[in-house]
Design an enzyme around this catalytic site. Structure first.
Site, short mmCIF file in Angstrom:
data_model
loop_
_atom_site.label_atom_id
_atom_site.label_comp_id
_atom_site.label_asym_id
_atom_site.label_seq_id
_atom_site.Cartn_x
_atom_site.Cartn_y
_atom_site.Cartn_z
N CYS A 31 0.81 -1.22 0.00
CA CYS A 31 0.00 0.00 0.00
C CYS A 31 0.85 1.27 0.00
O CYS A 31 0.32 2.37 -0.20
CB CYS A 31 -0.97 0.00 1.17
SG CYS A 31 -2.04 -1.43 1.20
N ASN A 33 -10.10 0.01 0.31
CA ASN A 33 -8.64 0.04 0.25
C ASN A 33 -8.16 -0.60 -1.06
O ASN A 33 -8.31 -1.81 -1.24
CB ASN A 33 -8.07 -0.71 1.46
CG ASN A 33 -6.55 -0.67 1.52
OD1 ASN A 33 -5.89 -0.26 0.56
ND2 ASN A 33 -5.99 -1.10 2.63
N HIS A 83 -3.01 7.38 2.30
CA HIS A 83 -3.48 6.06 1.89
C HIS A 83 -4.89 5.85 2.44
O HIS A 83 -5.18 6.14 3.59
CB HIS A 83 -2.52 4.99 2.42
CG HIS A 83 -3.02 3.61 2.18
ND1 HIS A 83 -3.48 3.20 0.95
CD2 HIS A 83 -3.15 2.54 3.01
CE1 HIS A 83 -3.87 1.94 1.03
NE2 HIS A 83 -3.68 1.51 2.26
#
Ligand SMILES: CC(C)(COP(=O)(O)OP(=O)(O)OC[C@H]1O[C@@H](n2cnc3c(N)ncnc32)[C@H](O)[C@@H]1OP(=O)(O)O)[C@@H](O)C(=O)NCCC(=O)NCCS
Length: 324
Positions: free
Chosen positions: A118, A281, A251
């Site tokens: 990520c 996500n 993020h």
């Protein structure tokens, strides 16, 4: 030394939108209990985009790249560096960057993948910035693209409700005008087991667990602390205060992580771009996807100082501070 300037961005999402209620219903049919209320309260996620099994990461990456190229107004042959951040590549090799290069019709640019889960997009953007400032590239295509739905265990409610698929892309170019002001990348490999997909292929067979596994609470705590430190570090390098930041694009994993981070940095919540409710996500795609939304809807403007931040498996984290 030249600056690295963002001159275009683009994104791509699969067609299939799955709301929390629909997901809860699908899981209930397998005897797994969850609810819209649980998912929204703990994460802020309301829906996610899920790619059909025949859709590959390079398909989404190519679409995002083509949108960014169009917006930047450049020719495909102007690109001399292609970096794709992904943990869900099309193949073991060649890199997804090479597949994208072929699909967009570029020949000759250096092309490779970056794997920092990520944090992948900020790792890739920092790499492109280093190439450009060193004079080794003039125009780079930097992509974050994922099909995490392909590596999710749909029997594991503690992870399957959290992720979605998508891609975001930047075109960055050498410029005399300010662009990327400072960068900071970090990792702590001793924490590799708190978020991992440890399966490998050996002699034609998958060995070990092929699915993503996570210790959610350990990731939550480490994410907030790391991102705060990293933000302060890039501000210090650029000689600005965190309150000088016009837009924070962190993020997009969990709205509670984002809110806690903004509070610690003393950044007003209405300066924070949040798309996790919409995209869930999307790992390496999350930062460029969120950035593209805020740029297209007019929030991020020319001259704004924008903080881009990634955090995730490895354990990895990093920040890029950029003037638009
Ligand atoms: C994953 C996360 C949302 C879980 O929230 P949490 O408050 O830590 O919840 P817990 O894991 O303690 O679980 C609490 C309860 O909810 C249950 N639960 C887990 N997933 C559930 C779901 N989808 N639906 C309903 N209940 C669920 C658990 O089984 C547990 O039940 P129990 O108390 O009976 O044992 C949270 O830890 C988180 O967001 N972590 C960061 C994850 C992340 O962002 N990762 C990506 C970073 S790149």
């Amino acid at each position: 030394m030249p600056f690295t300037k963002i001159i275009g961005s683009g994104s791509a999402l699969p067609e299939n939108v799955v709301s929390n209620d629909v997901l809860a219903q699908q899981l209930a049919e397998k005897g797994i209990e969850t609810s819209d209320e649980w998912i929204v309260t703990r994460t802020g996620i309301k829906q996610r985009y899920i790619a059909d099994s025949h859709i590959k990461t390079s398909d989404l990456a190519t679409q995002a790249a083509q949108n960014a190229i169009k917006e930047a107004g450049i020719q495909v042959e102007d690109i001399d560096l292609i970096i794709v951040a992904t943990s869900t590549p099309d193949h073991i090799f060649p890199s997804t960057a090479c597949i994208v290069q072929s699909k967009i019709g570029n020949k000759g640019a250096a092309a490779f993948d970056v794997q920092a889960v990520c944090s992948g997009f900020v790792y890739a953007l920092t790499t492109a910035d280093s190439y450009i400032r060193a004079g080794n590239a003039k125009c780079a295509l930097v992509i974050g693209a994922e099909t995490f739905s392909h590596i999710i265990d749909w029997q594991d409610r503690s992870t399957c409700v959290l992720f979605g698929d998508g891609a975001g892309a930047f075109i960055v170019k050498a410029s005399d005008e300010p662009g990327i002001l400072s960068t900071q990348l970090n990792a702590d490999g001793s924490l590799h087991t708190i978020l991992h997909a440890e399966g490998t292929i050996c002699h034609g067979k998958v060995q070990g667990d092929p699915f993503l596994r996570m210790d959610g609470q350990a990731v939550f705590k480490k994410a907030v602390v790391s991102l705060e430190q990293s933000a302060l570090e890039v501000c210090k390098k650029a000689n600005i205060a965190s309150t000088d930041i016009d837009w924070m694009v962190p993020h997009q994993a969990n709205v509670r992580i984002i809110q806690s981070l903004a509070r610690k940095l003393n950044i007003d919540e209405n300066k924070v771009v949040i798309t996790v409710d919409h995209h869930a996500n999307t790992s390496a795609a999350s930062v460029p996807l969120a950035f593209d939304v805020a740029r297209k809807d007019g929030r991020i403007k020319s001259g704004d100082k924008v903080l881009l931040q990634g955090v995730g498996g490895g354990f990895t984290w990093g920040s890029v501070l950029v003037q638009m």
